[in-house]
Design an enzyme around this catalytic site. Structure first.
Site, PDB file in Angstrom:
ATOM      1  N   SER A  76     -23.067  19.694 -15.483  1.00 13.48           N
ATOM      2  CA  SER A  76     -22.288  18.553 -14.963  1.00 13.48           C
ATOM      3  C   SER A  76     -23.026  17.861 -13.811  1.00 13.48           C
ATOM      4  O   SER A  76     -22.591  17.929 -12.671  1.00 13.48           O
ATOM      5  CB  SER A  76     -20.868  18.963 -14.582  1.00 13.48           C
ATOM      6  N   ALA A  98     -29.324  28.321 -13.180  1.00  8.29           N
ATOM      7  CA  ALA A  98     -28.886  28.653 -11.815  1.00  8.29           C
ATOM      8  C   ALA A  98     -28.053  29.932 -11.785  1.00  8.29           C
ATOM      9  O   ALA A  98     -27.884  30.541 -10.737  1.00  8.29           O
ATOM     10  CB  ALA A  98     -28.086  27.500 -11.207  1.00  8.29           C
ATOM     11  N   GLY A  99     -27.498  30.330 -12.926  1.00  2.84           N
ATOM     12  CA  GLY A  99     -26.667  31.530 -12.991  1.00  2.84           C
ATOM     13  C   GLY A  99     -25.196  31.237 -13.239  1.00  2.84           C
ATOM     14  O   GLY A  99     -24.361  32.133 -13.151  1.00  2.84           O
ATOM     15  N   GLY A 123     -24.302  23.253 -11.433  1.00  2.00           N
ATOM     16  CA  GLY A 123     -25.613  23.511 -10.848  1.00  2.00           C
ATOM     17  C   GLY A 123     -26.709  23.297 -11.875  1.00  2.00           C
ATOM     18  O   GLY A 123     -26.438  22.976 -13.034  1.00  2.00           O
TER      19      GLY A 123
END
Length: 173
Positions: free
Chosen positions: A88, A19-20, A15
C-alpha cells in the site's frame, strides 16, 4: 465468535516489499486467535493470486488497496479483527481505507531498504536492480511514508513474535 474481549478493527501493516509485513501479520493473527478472537488475514500477495489481472501501475495499486480496504471494512463491521498486510505505497489509498473503517490501526513496518533487499525472498529487488522488473516499490516506484501511523516497527530490530506482541499491546491501549 469465541471468548474474545477485543473490539473488532482493522490492523493495516504497510511497508516496503520484504519488510516483514506478512510474517508479522501471520504471527499477530495467531496470537489473536489464541485469545479467542475471530480474525481474518488479508495479504496483498495472496489476494493478487486470486485476481491475477491486478497490475502494478499506480491506478492498479490504488484499486487493489481500495478493494482490500473495502473487504476489511465489511469484515470489521461484522465483528472480525482484520490483519491486513499490503505494501500500500500511496497515502491517498491508505487514507481512503482509514475512512472506511471504524477502528483503523495503521502499522508502518519501517524496515530499512538495505535489510529488505538483503532478505529479498522472491528475488524482486535483484531483478529490479538488473532492470528486469519495472515499477518496483522502493527502487523506481515511490513508497509514501505514512505521516501519522498509529505505530512504527522495524523488523530488523524485532523478531516477528516481538513485533506482533508490540502491535497487540498498542492496539489494545
Amino acid at each position: 465468535m469465541g471468548s474474545c474481549e477485543i473490539k473488532s478493527g482493522v490492523i493495516w501493516l504497510t511497508g516496503l516489499p520484504a519488510a516483514g509485513k506478512s510474517t508479522v501479520a501471520q504471527t499477530l493473527a495467531k496470537k489473536l486467535r489464541s485469545l479467542g478472537c475471530e480474525v481474518e488475514e488479508l495479504d496483498g500477495d495472496a489476494i493478487r493470486e486470486v485476481f491475477p489481472s491486478t497490475g502494478f501501475s499506480r491506478m492498479d495499486r490504488d484499486q487493489h488497496v481500495r478493494r482490500v480496504g473495502f473487504m476489511a471494512s465489511r469484515l470489521e463491521a461484522h465483528g472480525v479483527i482484520v490483519v491486513a498486510s499490503l505494501i500500500s505505497p500511496f497515502e491517498d489509498s491508505r487514507a481512503f481505507v482509514r475512512k472506511l473503517c471504524k477502528n483503523y490501526f495503521e502499522v508502518f513496518v519501517n524496515t530499512p531498504l538495505e535489510v529488505c533487499e538483503a532478505r529479498d525472498p522472491k528475488g524482486l529487488y535483484k531483478k529490479a536492480r538488473a532492470g528486469l522488473i519495472k515499477s518496483m516499490t522502493g527502487i523506481d516506484d515511490p513508497y509514501e511514508i505514512p505521516p501519522h501511523p498509529e505505530m512504527i516497527i522495524d523488523t530488523s530490530a524485532l523478531n516477528p513474535e516481538q513485533a506482533a506482541e508490540e502491535i497487540l499491546k498498542s492496539f489494545l491501549s
